[in-house]
Design a protein around this motif. Structure first.
Motif, mmCIF file in Angstrom:
data_model
loop_
_atom_site.group_PDB
_atom_site.id
_atom_site.type_symbol
_atom_site.label_atom_id
_atom_site.label_comp_id
_atom_site.label_asym_id
_atom_site.label_seq_id
_atom_site.Cartn_x
_atom_site.Cartn_y
_atom_site.Cartn_z
ATOM 1 N N PHE A 1 0.855 -1.192 0.000
ATOM 2 C CA PHE A 1 0.000 0.000 0.000
ATOM 3 C C PHE A 1 0.889 1.239 0.000
ATOM 4 O O PHE A 1 1.609 1.515 0.959
ATOM 5 C CB PHE A 1 -0.907 0.004 1.225
ATOM 6 C CG PHE A 1 -1.927 1.113 1.238
ATOM 7 C CD1 PHE A 1 -3.169 0.950 0.645
ATOM 8 C CD2 PHE A 1 -1.647 2.332 1.851
ATOM 9 C CE1 PHE A 1 -4.116 1.973 0.657
ATOM 10 C CE2 PHE A 1 -2.578 3.358 1.876
ATOM 11 C CZ PHE A 1 -3.818 3.177 1.277
ATOM 12 N N ILE A 2 0.847 1.978 -1.110
ATOM 13 C CA ILE A 2 1.677 3.173 -1.269
ATOM 14 C C ILE A 2 0.821 4.401 -0.971
ATOM 15 O O ILE A 2 -0.103 4.731 -1.730
ATOM 16 C CB ILE A 2 2.270 3.266 -2.679
ATOM 17 C CG1 ILE A 2 3.028 1.989 -3.035
ATOM 18 C CG2 ILE A 2 3.182 4.480 -2.805
ATOM 19 C CD1 ILE A 2 3.498 1.943 -4.480
ATOM 20 N N ALA A 3 1.110 5.055 0.135
ATOM 21 C CA ALA A 3 0.371 6.255 0.528
ATOM 22 C C ALA A 3 1.037 7.472 -0.111
ATOM 23 O O ALA A 3 2.119 7.896 0.298
ATOM 24 C CB ALA A 3 0.340 6.385 2.043
ATOM 25 N N VAL A 4 0.413 8.006 -1.150
ATOM 26 C CA VAL A 4 0.938 9.170 -1.861
ATOM 27 C C VAL A 4 0.325 10.417 -1.235
ATOM 28 O O VAL A 4 -0.854 10.714 -1.441
ATOM 29 C CB VAL A 4 0.607 9.091 -3.363
ATOM 30 C CG1 VAL A 4 1.149 10.320 -4.090
ATOM 31 C CG2 VAL A 4 1.167 7.810 -3.973
ATOM 32 N N ASP A 5 1.117 11.127 -0.439
ATOM 33 C CA ASP A 5 0.655 12.345 0.227
ATOM 34 C C ASP A 5 1.158 13.553 -0.551
ATOM 35 O O ASP A 5 2.368 13.707 -0.764
ATOM 36 C CB ASP A 5 1.183 12.409 1.664
ATOM 37 C CG ASP A 5 0.680 11.261 2.525
ATOM 38 O OD1 ASP A 5 -0.358 10.671 2.164
ATOM 39 O OD2 ASP A 5 1.333 10.960 3.547
ATOM 40 N N VAL A 6 0.254 14.425 -0.974
ATOM 41 C CA VAL A 6 0.617 15.557 -1.824
ATOM 42 C C VAL A 6 0.353 16.856 -1.078
ATOM 43 O O VAL A 6 -0.804 17.283 -0.938
ATOM 44 C CB VAL A 6 -0.171 15.542 -3.146
ATOM 45 C CG1 VAL A 6 0.317 16.664 -4.065
ATOM 46 C CG2 VAL A 6 -0.054 14.193 -3.843
ATOM 47 N N PRO A 7 1.395 17.519 -0.582
ATOM 48 C CA PRO A 7 1.211 18.825 0.055
ATOM 49 C C PRO A 7 0.688 19.849 -0.947
ATOM 50 O O PRO A 7 0.952 19.751 -2.150
ATOM 51 C CB PRO A 7 2.617 19.189 0.539
ATOM 52 C CG PRO A 7 3.375 17.904 0.553
ATOM 53 C CD PRO A 7 2.796 17.075 -0.540
ATOM 54 N N TYR A 8 -0.027 20.822 -0.442
ATOM 55 C CA TYR A 8 -0.599 21.847 -1.314
ATOM 56 C C TYR A 8 0.492 22.570 -2.097
ATOM 57 O O TYR A 8 0.327 22.867 -3.284
ATOM 58 C CB TYR A 8 -1.403 22.846 -0.482
ATOM 59 C CG TYR A 8 -1.978 23.973 -1.303
ATOM 60 C CD1 TYR A 8 -2.971 23.728 -2.253
ATOM 61 C CD2 TYR A 8 -1.521 25.288 -1.138
ATOM 62 C CE1 TYR A 8 -3.502 24.764 -3.021
ATOM 63 C CE2 TYR A 8 -2.050 26.322 -1.893
ATOM 64 C CZ TYR A 8 -3.037 26.055 -2.837
ATOM 65 O OH TYR A 8 -3.562 27.075 -3.587
ATOM 66 N N GLN A 9 1.619 22.829 -1.448
ATOM 67 C CA GLN A 9 2.706 23.527 -2.120
ATOM 68 C C GLN A 9 3.238 22.719 -3.305
ATOM 69 O O GLN A 9 3.579 23.282 -4.356
ATOM 70 C CB GLN A 9 3.831 23.812 -1.124
ATOM 71 C CG GLN A 9 4.960 24.665 -1.703
ATOM 72 C CD GLN A 9 6.001 25.022 -0.658
ATOM 73 O OE1 GLN A 9 5.891 24.614 0.507
ATOM 74 N NE2 GLN A 9 7.017 25.781 -1.056
ATOM 75 N N GLU A 10 3.307 21.402 -3.143
ATOM 76 C CA GLU A 10 3.766 20.560 -4.246
ATOM 77 C C GLU A 10 2.752 20.540 -5.375
ATOM 78 O O GLU A 10 3.111 20.537 -6.557
ATOM 79 C CB GLU A 10 4.054 19.143 -3.757
ATOM 80 C CG GLU A 10 4.683 18.262 -4.823
ATOM 81 C CD GLU A 10 5.126 16.914 -4.290
ATOM 82 O OE1 GLU A 10 5.878 16.222 -4.995
ATOM 83 O OE2 GLU A 10 4.711 16.548 -3.172
ATOM 84 N N PHE A 11 1.469 20.512 -5.029
ATOM 85 C CA PHE A 11 0.432 20.564 -6.059
ATOM 86 C C PHE A 11 0.550 21.839 -6.874
ATOM 87 O O PHE A 11 0.487 21.810 -8.111
ATOM 88 C CB PHE A 11 -0.952 20.475 -5.423
ATOM 89 C CG PHE A 11 -2.080 20.712 -6.379
ATOM 90 C CD1 PHE A 11 -2.498 19.733 -7.264
ATOM 91 C CD2 PHE A 11 -2.729 21.950 -6.419
ATOM 92 C CE1 PHE A 11 -3.535 19.959 -8.167
ATOM 93 C CE2 PHE A 11 -3.758 22.192 -7.311
ATOM 94 C CZ PHE A 11 -4.167 21.197 -8.181
#
Length: 613
Positions: free
Chosen positions: A399-409
């Motif tokens: 299970f790969i939890a891809v967390d995307v911070p707003y700054q990266e988006f």
């Protein structure tokens, strides 16, 4: 002859075996003044799509003056062919575009064993035949086109291609009838034609999706120059003829549509209830299992030291019904020692973050709430992962939890906007953004069962399974229930038919451009031609539970009790999940990706999904 082809999961009726291809990035240009190459950014995107090979082929065609219109006849036509390759099949990388030596006097011997080459040889045979036997004997030029359409009619699977028939100086280009692979066409500022897998760089000139209406053909012998151009440039005028997909069994210039038309039958009485023992559920399992099998078998190891160190297959995984069902079937097909990656994406949405912060301040004793772990798709994703581990304990599920911070988006926002063009709405951005970061496959993997003890990991899978198509075929959207409430079965059938018909224009080209940017190939088991044909021919009341009879089963059996309470949307798929032991998955509610991953309305304001960016 020149061919470049973006394809996967090919079947052909001239051989009763599966032949496999490569997936690629495509660029073609037509000019009357010079060879036109793609912009630098476009080259980057094409290389991203096909990191294993990049090849260019240039052709200059001298034009004979037409006596009737000598002033509008170009002196020469410049054709530019560029292709990149993502190798997914076989034991070698086959460079594209493929060039026939007999036509172009190019030295070299063709490499065997690749389906692009097989298709190429078939197209060469079809084009050469009428030249060898004489036009007048076989019906002239149209007969060669008829032979080409017959070849294309015998191909199923996702594809897009550009093919140049050097015998008759004709350009052919097309996408498969569902539009699973991207192909765009447009003109630059000087009027040069471009056909490409992505929009060509930052050019303001509009590109459009190549319609999935048939085989497109340009006869280069009929090209003319425009004399009234204000800048004196050599702009060309040409016609694009379309040979349409058709369900007719006869017709010289028709492509045989491999997808059956929608069954529009309306029941005269109340249809029987859908149950675990319904024959249509057994048939559904057979058809979907066959489709998944086609897409997960015979993948190369791609240099992995051992099966346990990396995955060949990844699943875009929200924990919802469609993707979890695909994971469950994949388990039955691929060897047990192969890891399957479940890629789950969650975003830091500033509006939600602000609400969680306010809640924490108000309730002082409450523990800190993770912006990512509270994301709806993360919650269902972890639940689906847990159920897969329970039902299929002999498989390693990562299970790969891809967390995307707003700054990266925001840092990638413009890139996503450029890739998804010509789509340009807020909803497009929400969906494309989620797919963009999910398909990158870079996230955290927990050690054992402690989600706080993680290691960074990027998936090695080049093939990603997607559940796209299930909602359209099995009435999974809220609007399907509304259509049934308003106009009964006829309204429901009309809504499903509309959804299926516009998949290529609304979804698939956009999704292919975004996902392929990471050198991965999306595969859609629910959009296999045979599966779609089975579904569209199956009465609508055997795919969903709208309008069917209700059955009260006098038993304490847990499965039967759950079956009674399942939602009408996609009820056939829910019953199949239940049959395969996925009790929780069978009961999951439908949730759009942009809301489940929280990419919708990332910023405050009153913008709607239909608003242009």
């Amino acid at each position: 002859m020149i061919l470049f082809l973006q394809a996967s999961d090919f079947f052909s009726s001239w051989k009763l075996v599966k032949v496999r291809a490569v997936m690629c990035g495509i660029f073609f240009s037509l000019s009357a003044s010079e060879h036109v190459l793609p912009q630098e950014k476009t080259v980057t995107w094409l290389r991203n799509r096909g990191p294993d090979n990049y090849c260019t082929h240039l052709v200059k065609l001298e034009c004979a003056r037409r006596l009737e219109t000598p002033e509008t006849t170009p002196e020469a036509i410049y054709l530019t062919f560029i292709s990149t390759v993502l190798a997914l099949r076989g034991d070698h990388v086959t460079s594209q575009p493929l060039v026939d030596a007999d036509t172009w006097k190019v030295c070299g011997q063709a490499v065997r064993g690749n389906d692009t080459e097989i298709v190429f040889q078939k197209l060469i045979e079809a084009s050469r035949y009428h030249c060898d036997v004489g036009e007048s004997e076989v019906g002239g030029v149209d007969d060669s086109v008829a032979r080409l359409t017959d070849i294309i009619s015998n191909i199923t699977g996702p594809f897009s291609f550009v093919f140049y028939d050097g015998f008759r100086r004709r350009i052919f280009f097309s996408r498969d009838c569902l539009g699973r692979r991207a192909l765009l066409h447009g003109h630059d500022d000087t009027g040069n034609l471009k056909i490409c897998s992505v929009c060509d760089g930052s050019s303001p000139a509009p590109f459009e999706e190549v319609e999935t209406d048939g085989l497109h053909m340009i006869d280069l012998s009929r090209i003319s120059l425009l004399n009234d151009t204000p800048d004196g440039s050599h702009k060309v005028s040409y016609q694009v003829e379309v040979i349409p997909w058709s369900h007719k069994q006869t017709g010289r210039l028709l492509l045989r549509n491999p997808v059956s038309p929608m069954n529009r039958a309306v029941p005269s009485t109340e249809p029987p209830a859908l149950t675990l023992s319904s024959i249509c559920i057994q048939k559904l399992e057979h058809e979907l299992r066959r489709s998944v099998e086609t897409r997960v078998q015979y993948l190369p190891q791609l240099g992995l030291a051992s099966p346990g160190l990396g995955a060949k297959i990844g699943i875009l995984f929200s924990g919802g019904l469609d993707c979890t069902l695909l994971a469950r079937l994949t388990h039955d097909i691929v060897p047990k020692d192969e890891t399957v990656d479940l890629i789950n994406v969650a975003f830091e949405n500033p509006r939600v973050a602000a609400a969680l912060k306010a809640r924490k301040e108000k309730e002082e004793n409450e523990e800190a709430i993770s912006i990512y772990e509270s994301c709806p798709d993360r919650i269902t994703g972890r639940a689906g992962y847990a159920e897969l581990r329970k039902v299929c304990p002999d498989r390693v599920w990562r299970f790969i939890a891809v967390d995307v911070p707003y700054q990266e988006f925001t840092a990638h926002r413009e890139e996503v906007i450029q890739l998804m063009r010509p789509h340009n709405t807020e909803m497009d951005l929400s969906i494309a953004g989620a797919l963009y970061f999910a398909s990158r496959g870079q996230g955290n993997v927990a050690n054992d069962d402690d989600i706080n003890d993680t290691a960074t990991y990027t998936t090695t899978a080049r093939v990603l399974l997607s559940g796209l198509g299930a909602d359209e075929l099995f009435a999974g959207y809220g609007r399907h229930g509304i259509a049934f409430a308003r106009k009964g079965f006829q309204g429901l059938i009309d809504e499903i038919d509309l959804d299926v018909s516009r998949l290529g224009k609304r979804n698939l080209g956009r999704d292919d451009r975004v996902i392929s940017n990471w050198g991965r190939e999306a595969r859609f088991p629910f959009l296999d031609e045979e599966f779609v044909s089975w579904a569209t021919q199956t009465p609508v009341w055997e795919r969903c539970g709208f309008g069917t009879a209700q059955v009260q089963v006098a038993t304490n059996n847990e499965l039967n009790h759950i079956a009674e309470t399942l939602d009408s949307e996609k009820k056939a798929l829910r019953l199949l999940a239940l049959k395969l032991g996925m009790l929780q998955t069978a009961q999951e509610k439908k949730r759009a990706i942009q809301f489940g991953s929280r990419t919708a309305k990332m910023e405050s304001g009153k913008s709607k999904g239909t608003h242009t960016i």
